[in-house]
Scaffold this active site. Structure first.
Site, short mmCIF file in Angstrom:
data_model
loop_
_atom_site.label_atom_id
_atom_site.label_comp_id
_atom_site.label_asym_id
_atom_site.label_seq_id
_atom_site.Cartn_x
_atom_site.Cartn_y
_atom_site.Cartn_z
N HIS A 28 0.84 -1.19 0.00
CA HIS A 28 0.00 0.00 0.00
C HIS A 28 0.88 1.24 0.00
CE1 HIS A 28 0.34 1.57 4.26
NE2 HIS A 28 0.84 0.37 4.42
N CYS A 29 0.30 2.34 -0.47
CA CYS A 29 0.98 3.63 -0.42
C CYS A 29 0.20 4.53 0.52
CB CYS A 29 1.12 4.23 -1.82
SG CYS A 29 -0.45 4.66 -2.59
N VAL A 30 0.33 5.82 0.35
CA VAL A 30 -0.30 6.74 1.29
C VAL A 30 -1.81 6.85 1.08
CG1 VAL A 30 -0.04 8.83 -0.11
CG2 VAL A 30 0.03 8.99 2.38
#
EC number: 2.7.1.211
Length: 635
Positions: A28-30
């Site tokens: 996942h990213c932000v």
């Protein structure tokens, strides 16, 4: 209650993407969950979008991205508990393999070639432009092709192409995760002067009794890529049989010997024949359907640029034969680049908005003189649509003409007005004439069509306020920079070109799923605090940071597109979560050149994630900013 809701939504997402049996791994990213799925076709996008907490979905770079927002880590932790599959802790070990296995065969091939070739593009363009300049200087008689200056400058221009095997050994070694220096050493064997001399002599050559195919590997592409691919498995085999106590000595010895022998006797020749086969196929297509291929390529080049595939296509055709004149990609880019520049120029002439005129004028210069069309595409033609249609029509028409006359480029340079000498060749004197005709007709046609079709230019972004009547919004915007009541200022965190967030290539940000804001095409490696406030989040990969101002503005600064995949490489954070900052304090450093070299867009998004708490978020009307300039007004 919130936890239960998150858990329930996470379970629905998990089931919707096919569960453990369909998940290769999850990271996942932000803002989003990033799945690599075994079969994306099993997922119903509409069903996922209807799950509580999901803002949207996106298919990109072999990933199925579920856009969540600030709470993404909560969803990630909840999904991870539901199954047994690789996550971001061990994703880096599988990313390369997942990339090579995702998509159809052409996508896999194009992704591989693009990954290896993209870092080389600056050197190839630089060398190509030197060759273009030499063509121009000798054509007008300002330099003799017998002079020492010409000879040395020719070396400058030829070097990036001659040493392609060395350059590709470096990039492909990184791609396949093998020893870079050993890969370079094998490439050096393939283009060593003594071996080249044996090839030139054209007499039978044997290595330990084995026949060596006399092939020239300088400026070649496919042979070294195949060699490094094989090297990956040879390294694995050596690691298994080589005693640990002798590995530091035996491994490099065995690797150079085994791979070097295979390169000259087996793999290199196969790669050479493969390159000749690809060259034959391309020439066959161009011979029998060149007019149609050229028309389609020139017409749809803006859309190809949007995907970044223009360099992948260029790389594929460069593979066929570096020495063969290009009669498809570069000519198509000439028509498309000129058309984009002319369409932007027409917008600049016709618009009554000062900011639009400035943006369109700069974009037209960039496209016409430098061949860089992204500012025109994202900032003008795509934004207003009809100029894009005009450019595509112009490209298609001139592309048809190019296909009929078989226009060719004789140097690798980004096509533009300045680079027109790349179409000069003494053996085909009419070629440059055709190129000039294409440039002139493309410009006139695109410019005229844009004026005829027009474009629906809404009120300037700075004057738009859906919650107020037009007159009220205009009045308030006229006074906003003077300090209108309750207006919050967000200063630019980085120097660069300020653009509308709608024009960025990532639909998550362009469609304002996370909130309203703006974007900056950065020119500086340093990012500073845009206001006084606190650091809410510093993402582990350091490519994004969340801040909250003293007056309640929650801002996400996201450096680059898909830069989460760099896993922190090229980023240095100077603040931690919970830190108090003042406007102008250094937040993080981003090595823009390294990020671009790895093939990533460095456009930096500024997103007010709590947009709904305010009346409006208004970008400044300036086109260039630094840390002392206001980027956003939050009302």
């Amino acid at each position: 209650m919130i936890i239960m809701s998150t858990k329930d939504s996470a379970e629905q997402i998990y089931n919707a993407v096919g569960g453990e049996s369909n998940i290769n791994y999850l990271t996942h990213c932000v803002t989003r969950l990033r799945f690599r799925l075994k079969d994306e076709s099993k997922v119903d996008d509409a069903k996922v979008k209807n799950i509580a907490g999901v803002m949207g979905v996106n298919h990109q770079n072999g990933q199925y991205q579920v856009i969540i927002g600030n709470a993404v880590s909560d969803y990630y932790n909840a999904v991870v508990k539901l199954g047994d599959f690789p996550t971001d802790e061990d994703a880096s070990a599988t990313t390369a393999n997942a990339d090579t296995k995702s998509g159809n065969l052409f996508d896999q091939f194009a992704n591989f070639i693009s990954s290896c070739m993209s870092p080389l593009i600056p050197a190839l363009i630089g060398g190509g432009m030197i060759k273009v300049i030499l063509i121009l200087l000798t054509t007008v008689g300002w330099m003799s092709d017998k002079s020492q200056t010409y000879t040395l400058l020719s070396v400058f221009g030829d070097a990036p192409f001659y040493f392609l095997p060395i350059e590709l050994a470096i990039t492909s070694a990184k791609y396949f995760k093998v020893n870079t220096i050993l890969a370079v050493t094998v490439a050096g064997i393939m283009i060593h002067p003594n071996f080249t001399a044996l090839v030139t002599a054209a007499k039978p050559v044997h290595l330990m009794g084995l026949p060596v195919t006399l092939a020239t590997y300088s400026s070649s592409v496919i042979p070294i890529l195949m060699v490094v691919w094989a090297m990956k498995y040879i390294e694995i085999g050596i690691d298994k049989v080589c005693p640990a106590s002798l590995k530091s000595i035996l491994k490099p010895l065995l690797e150079i010997l085994i791979v070097g022998i295979l390169a000259l006797i087996v793999i290199g020749p196969i790669g050479t024949y493969a390159g000749k086969g690809l060259s034959w196929l391309i020439l066959l297509i161009q011979k029998h359907a060149g007019w149609l291929a050229m028309a389609l390529m020139a017409a749809f080049m803006p859309l190809i640029v949007m995907t970044g595939m223009h360099w992948a296509f260029s790389s594929i055709f460069l593979i066929a034969s570096v020495a063969t004149p290009d009669s498809l990609i570069l000519p198509a880019m000439l028509a498309a680049n000129i058309a984009q520049g002319a369409a932007s120029l027409a917008v600049a002439v016709k618009t009554k908005n000062k900011q639009t005129r400035e943006v369109a004028s700069a974009a037209s210069i960039s496209a016409l003189l430098a061949g860089v069309t992204e500012p025109a595409l994202y900032g003008v033609t795509l934004k207003y649509r009809k100029p894009l249609y005009a450019a595509m029509i112009s490209g298609g028409i001139t592309g048809l003409f190019m296909g009929i006359v078989n226009l060719k480029a004789y140097a690798f340079a980004v096509p533009s007005v300045i680079a027109l000498p790349q179409f000069i060749y003494n053996g085909a004197p009419k070629n440059i004439v055709y190129a000039v005709i294409v440039a002139v007709v493309s410009a006139i046609l695109s410019f005229t069509l844009t004026l005829i079709l027009g474009f629906n230019e809404d009120a300037p972004e700075a004057a738009k306020d859906n919650a107020q009547p037009a007159t009220t919004a205009t009045t308030s915007m006229a006074n906003i920079d003077g300090g209108a009541k309750d207006t919050k200022k967000v200063f630019a965190p980085v120097a660069g070109e300020l653009i509308n967030i709608e024009s960025v290539s990532d639909p998550t940000f362009a469609q304002k799923m996370m909130g309203d804001g703006a974007a900056i095409i950065p020119t500086d490696d340093h990012l500073y605090a845009p206001f006084d406030g606190t650091v809410e989040t510093v993402f582990p990969t350091k490519h994004a940071i969340g801040l909250k101002s003293k007056d309640g503005v929650e801002l996400l600064i996201h450096v680059g597109i898909d830069t989460v995949d760099l896993k922190g490489a090229h980023f240095t954070a100077h603040v931690n979560q919970g830190a108090t900052v003042k406007q102008g304090d250094l937040l993080l450093d981003a090595d823009l050149d390294a990020i671009k070299a790895d093939g990533y867009d460095t456009t930096t998004m500024l997103v007010v994630t709590n947009t709904k708490d305010f009346v409006d978020v208004v970008p400044n009307e300036v086109t260039t900013v630094d840390k002392n300039a206001v980027a956003l007004y939050v009302i």
